[in-house]
Design a protein around this motif. Sequence first.
Motif, PDB file in Angstrom:
ATOM      1  N   PRO A   1       0.775  -1.196  -0.101  1.00 46.44           N
ATOM      2  CA  PRO A   1      -0.052  -0.075  -0.178  1.00 46.44           C
ATOM      3  C   PRO A   1       0.884   1.164   0.039  1.00 46.44           C
ATOM      4  O   PRO A   1       2.058   1.367   0.340  1.00 46.44           O
ATOM      5  CB  PRO A   1      -0.734  -0.121   1.249  1.00 46.44           C
ATOM      6  CG  PRO A   1      -0.770  -1.583   1.845  1.00 46.44           C
ATOM      7  CD  PRO A   1       0.597  -2.121   1.185  1.00 46.44           C
ATOM      8  N   LEU A   2       0.426   2.460  -0.373  1.00 48.61           N
ATOM      9  CA  LEU A   2       0.909   3.608  -0.635  1.00 48.61           C
ATOM     10  C   LEU A   2       0.629   4.434   0.738  1.00 48.61           C
ATOM     11  O   LEU A   2      -0.067   4.360   1.246  1.00 48.61           O
ATOM     12  CB  LEU A   2       0.520   4.410  -1.763  1.00 48.61           C
ATOM     13  CG  LEU A   2       0.712   3.699  -3.034  1.00 48.61           C
ATOM     14  CD1 LEU A   2       0.041   4.601  -4.362  1.00 48.61           C
ATOM     15  CD2 LEU A   2       2.340   3.652  -3.420  1.00 48.61           C
ATOM     16  N   ASN A   3       1.831   5.407   0.930  1.00 48.70           N
ATOM     17  CA  ASN A   3       1.214   6.258   2.133  1.00 48.70           C
ATOM     18  C   ASN A   3       1.807   7.533   1.781  1.00 48.70           C
ATOM     19  O   ASN A   3       2.879   7.897   1.009  1.00 48.70           O
ATOM     20  CB  ASN A   3       2.337   5.910   3.266  1.00 48.70           C
ATOM     21  CG  ASN A   3       1.926   4.787   4.254  1.00 48.70           C
ATOM     22  OD1 ASN A   3       1.257   4.710   5.067  1.00 48.70           O
ATOM     23  ND2 ASN A   3       2.298   3.353   3.891  1.00 48.70           N
ATOM     24  N   PHE A   4       0.823   8.581   2.185  1.00 48.11           N
ATOM     25  CA  PHE A   4       1.116   9.906   1.641  1.00 48.11           C
ATOM     26  C   PHE A   4       0.923  10.952   2.702  1.00 48.11           C
ATOM     27  O   PHE A   4       0.511  10.643   3.439  1.00 48.11           O
ATOM     28  CB  PHE A   4      -0.322  10.239   0.664  1.00 48.11           C
ATOM     29  CG  PHE A   4       0.045   9.613  -0.819  1.00 48.11           C
ATOM     30  CD1 PHE A   4       0.503  10.018  -1.928  1.00 48.11           C
ATOM     31  CD2 PHE A   4      -0.960   8.584  -0.952  1.00 48.11           C
ATOM     32  CE1 PHE A   4       0.450   9.507  -3.188  1.00 48.11           C
ATOM     33  CE2 PHE A   4      -0.744   8.098  -2.358  1.00 48.11           C
ATOM     34  CZ  PHE A   4      -0.065   8.181  -3.317  1.00 48.11           C
ATOM     35  N   LEU A   5       1.731  11.823   2.442  1.00 43.73           N
ATOM     36  CA  LEU A   5       1.699  13.120   3.350  1.00 43.73           C
ATOM     37  C   LEU A   5       1.213  14.167   2.510  1.00 43.73           C
ATOM     38  O   LEU A   5       1.325  14.471   1.425  1.00 43.73           O
ATOM     39  CB  LEU A   5       3.312  13.726   3.712  1.00 43.73           C
ATOM     40  CG  LEU A   5       4.225  12.573   4.536  1.00 43.73           C
ATOM     41  CD1 LEU A   5       5.544  13.287   4.739  1.00 43.73           C
ATOM     42  CD2 LEU A   5       3.139  12.721   5.979  1.00 43.73           C
ATOM     43  N   VAL A   6       0.078  14.820   3.030  1.00 39.48           N
ATOM     44  CA  VAL A   6      -0.623  15.721   2.729  1.00 39.48           C
ATOM     45  C   VAL A   6      -0.365  17.098   3.251  1.00 39.48           C
ATOM     46  O   VAL A   6      -0.226  17.296   4.649  1.00 39.48           O
ATOM     47  CB  VAL A   6      -2.133  15.557   2.689  1.00 39.48           C
ATOM     48  CG1 VAL A   6      -2.853  16.341   1.883  1.00 39.48           C
ATOM     49  CG2 VAL A   6      -2.393  14.339   2.328  1.00 39.48           C
ATOM     50  N   ARG A   7       0.019  18.186   2.580  1.00 41.61           N
ATOM     51  CA  ARG A   7       0.310  19.394   3.201  1.00 41.61           C
ATOM     52  C   ARG A   7      -0.932  20.084   3.013  1.00 41.61           C
ATOM     53  O   ARG A   7      -1.714  20.509   2.124  1.00 41.61           O
ATOM     54  CB  ARG A   7       1.229  20.470   2.220  1.00 41.61           C
ATOM     55  CG  ARG A   7       1.802  21.824   2.674  1.00 41.61           C
ATOM     56  CD  ARG A   7       2.829  22.156   1.872  1.00 41.61           C
ATOM     57  NE  ARG A   7       2.570  22.342   0.378  1.00 41.61           N
ATOM     58  CZ  ARG A   7       3.362  22.214  -0.430  1.00 41.61           C
ATOM     59  NH1 ARG A   7       4.708  22.113  -0.131  1.00 41.61           N
ATOM     60  NH2 ARG A   7       3.200  22.547  -1.582  1.00 41.61           N
ATOM     61  N   LYS A   8      -1.430  20.690   4.236  1.00 41.39           N
ATOM     62  CA  LYS A   8      -2.678  21.046   4.599  1.00 41.39           C
ATOM     63  C   LYS A   8      -3.107  22.619   4.055  1.00 41.39           C
ATOM     64  O   LYS A   8      -4.249  22.775   3.602  1.00 41.39           O
ATOM     65  CB  LYS A   8      -2.809  21.123   6.069  1.00 41.39           C
ATOM     66  CG  LYS A   8      -3.229  19.717   6.739  1.00 41.39           C
ATOM     67  CD  LYS A   8      -3.026  19.911   8.304  1.00 41.39           C
ATOM     68  CE  LYS A   8      -4.003  20.504   8.999  1.00 41.39           C
ATOM     69  NZ  LYS A   8      -4.142  20.657  10.439  1.00 41.39           N
ATOM     70  N   SER A   9      -1.934  23.325   3.636  1.00 42.97           N
ATOM     71  CA  SER A   9      -2.156  24.440   3.361  1.00 42.97           C
ATOM     72  C   SER A   9      -2.808  24.582   1.946  1.00 42.97           C
ATOM     73  O   SER A   9      -3.478  25.695   1.402  1.00 42.97           O
ATOM     74  CB  SER A   9      -0.850  25.347   3.296  1.00 42.97           C
ATOM     75  OG  SER A   9       0.400  24.799   2.572  1.00 42.97           O
ATOM     76  N   ASP A  10      -2.418  23.546   0.875  1.00 45.28           N
ATOM     77  CA  ASP A  10      -2.772  23.671  -0.219  1.00 45.28           C
ATOM     78  C   ASP A  10      -3.184  22.224  -0.958  1.00 45.28           C
ATOM     79  O   ASP A  10      -3.475  22.177  -2.138  1.00 45.28           O
ATOM     80  CB  ASP A  10      -1.698  24.182  -1.008  1.00 45.28           C
ATOM     81  CG  ASP A  10      -0.245  23.316  -1.175  1.00 45.28           C
ATOM     82  OD1 ASP A  10      -0.435  22.252  -0.361  1.00 45.28           O
ATOM     83  OD2 ASP A  10       0.620  23.698  -1.929  1.00 45.28           O
ATOM     84  N   GLY A  11      -3.210  21.210  -0.135  1.00 43.90           N
ATOM     85  CA  GLY A  11      -3.617  19.809  -0.485  1.00 43.90           C
ATOM     86  C   GLY A  11      -2.563  19.126  -1.220  1.00 43.90           C
ATOM     87  O   GLY A  11      -2.672  18.056  -1.904  1.00 43.90           O
TER      88      GLY A  11
END
Length: 205
Positions: A163-173
């Motif tokens: 499975p993949l794991n992602f980090l998401v920057r909340k300021s711009d997605g």
Amino acid sequence: MKTKFFFGIFVTIVTLCVCSCESERDGHIKEIKFRKADIVGATTLALASESGEQAANAPHKAKGSSNDEEDPSYSVSNPLYKVSEDGTLVEVTYVIEVDGDDGETAKQVEANMRLVMEYVYAVGNDWLWLVNCRYDYPGIEDAEEPLRGKILEFLNKRKEERPLNFLVRKSDGALFNWKSDEGFSSINPYGSAIREPSDVIGQVE
């Protein structure tokens, strides 16, 4: 005679070039890259199953979970939703890039492909961690060929991989594929698995 012969060769060459170009434009999907999630303005995010999908997303006991039926531990993959002020769920959409196909298949993938995941952790104040993501294409069973075959081929190949794991920057997605060679680990510094939001604080950060 010679004119007809050369004209025949020219037509054949042009035909082969056209076929080759069409094949390149509408070939197999090599990779799908999720670049951005539309979460701007969202105050709350939720994972939820759509009506009628319970069979496909039926929960199962996570490995190492308790045998006590009164306290089950489940591992379920669901799509991500934004929650509006009145409690309405709006599914998160993504900016997607498709490698290997720039024809109709790529357009449909960019419009409809989504991620399903097991959990979302907050990492500090500025980031989210989408845990154990899989690619999902709603309604693939009803899609017409060759679209259906190409997408299923890619999805079945991905099922065999981690499975993949992602980090998401909340300021711009903005989405970043978080890999092991970039610091990702499902094990905290104390050698145990990360299972609760509190496990993230001060450890994943």
